[in-house]
Scaffold this active site. Structure first.
Site, PDB file in Angstrom:
ATOM      1  N   GLY A 162       0.822  -1.207   0.000  1.00 12.41           N
ATOM      2  CA  GLY A 162       0.000   0.000   0.000  1.00 12.41           C
ATOM      3  C   GLY A 162       0.856   1.255   0.000  1.00 12.41           C
ATOM      4  N   CYS A 163       0.357   2.306  -0.659  1.00 12.24           N
ATOM      5  CA  CYS A 163       1.118   3.551  -0.703  1.00 12.24           C
ATOM      6  C   CYS A 163       0.682   4.519   0.374  1.00 12.24           C
ATOM      7  CB  CYS A 163       0.970   4.206  -2.084  1.00 12.24           C
ATOM      8  SG  CYS A 163      -0.699   4.792  -2.430  1.00 12.24           S
TER       9      CYS A 163
END
Length: 277
Positions: free
Chosen positions: A119-120
């Site tokens: 995930g960013c």
């Protein structure tokens, strides 16, 4: 003066809670009770599997699920949702959505494709590509508002938020149709949630996004532009300022961005031709 005691029990169906407080104002200290908005975990489940969990106000949850499904690209029309069931689960609420079979299959494939990426950190979005997704172009929508309409829309929204009037702590989103006024208003502690709820309300009312303008009480981030364009609304009006990315996205999408709408004043950042001055 002792510190106020707070009740730790959450009513999952309540939108507000009354809490004790100590107020210091004009040099005077007194005890009082204040109404504050509730905030609970709201899960959206499709085909029995949890897809996302949002923190939000436990109201208008069918609208929320519909609008979230639309703006997240899970559905493109109301007909693609078969049922919505709202269930209390532990300390939160599970909104279970049953989709048409082809949409269920597409969502399962999407989950398999997204399994595993790191995930960013952008509001739960799995990838930068999702955060910067293209949005529908609304250049062809010929809706035009007068300057009076812009002022009337923002003013009407300010007077159509009962939860905010009670708590002074939630955002509002409204859908303004020329000649009709505000046909729907939704509130939530989250500005994105309020707009998703509004999108669901418009869809469930059988209205097209292109016939009106979205008006919100928050600043305009890129997500707000994306959600308005996905609804099909060609005009987005806000009482606060936009970000640079929101302006660039609105320009590319052919969406008219009106911000800092306060009293008789407002500023137009993109596609000003839709506003008769």
């Amino acid at each position: 003066m002792s510190a106020p005691a707070h009740d730790t029990v959450t009513n999952l169906t309540a939108t507000t809670a009354s809490v004790p407080q100590v107020i210091r104002r004009d040099g005077v200290v007194r005890e009082a009770v204040r109404s504050v908005p509730e905030e609970v975990p709201i899960a959206f489940s499709y085909g029995g599997s949890s897809h996302a969990v949002m923190m939000g106000t436990p109201a208008d949850l069918e609208d929320f699920a519909t609008g979230f499904s639309l703006t997240e690209g899970i559905i493109t029309s109301l007909a693609e949702i078969e049922t919505i069931d709202v269930l209390q689960e532990g300390d939160g609420i599970d909104v279970q959505v049953t989709l048409a079979e082809d949409k269920e299959d597409a969502l399962r494939a999407r989950r398999r494709h997204m399994a595993g990426p790191v995930g960013c950190g952008l509001c739960g979005i799995e990838s930068i590509e999702q955060a910067m997704r293209p949005v529908p172009n609304v250049s062809a929508v010929d809706l035009v508002l007068s300057a009076h309409d812009v002022v009337a829309a923002s003013s009407a929204l300010n007077h159509a938020q009962p939860l905010h009037a009670q708590t002074r702590a939630v955002h509002g989103a409204g859908f303004f149709v020329p000649g009709e006024g505000l046909i729907a208003v939704r509130e939530d502690v989250g500005r994105h949630n309020a707009l998703d709820k509004l999108s669901g309300a418009v869809l469930r009312a059988g209205r097209q996004g292109g016939v009106g303008a979205v008006v919100v009480t928050s600043r305009i981030s890129v997500e707000m532009v994306q959600k308005a364009a996905i609804l099909g609304a060609p005009i987005l009006i806000a009482i606060s300022a936009p970000t640079a990315l929101a302006i660039r996205t609105a320009e590319a999408a052919g969406l008219t961005l009106v911000a800092l709408a306060r009293g008789e004043d407002f500023e137009i950042f993109t596609h000003a031709g839709r506003i008769r001055l």
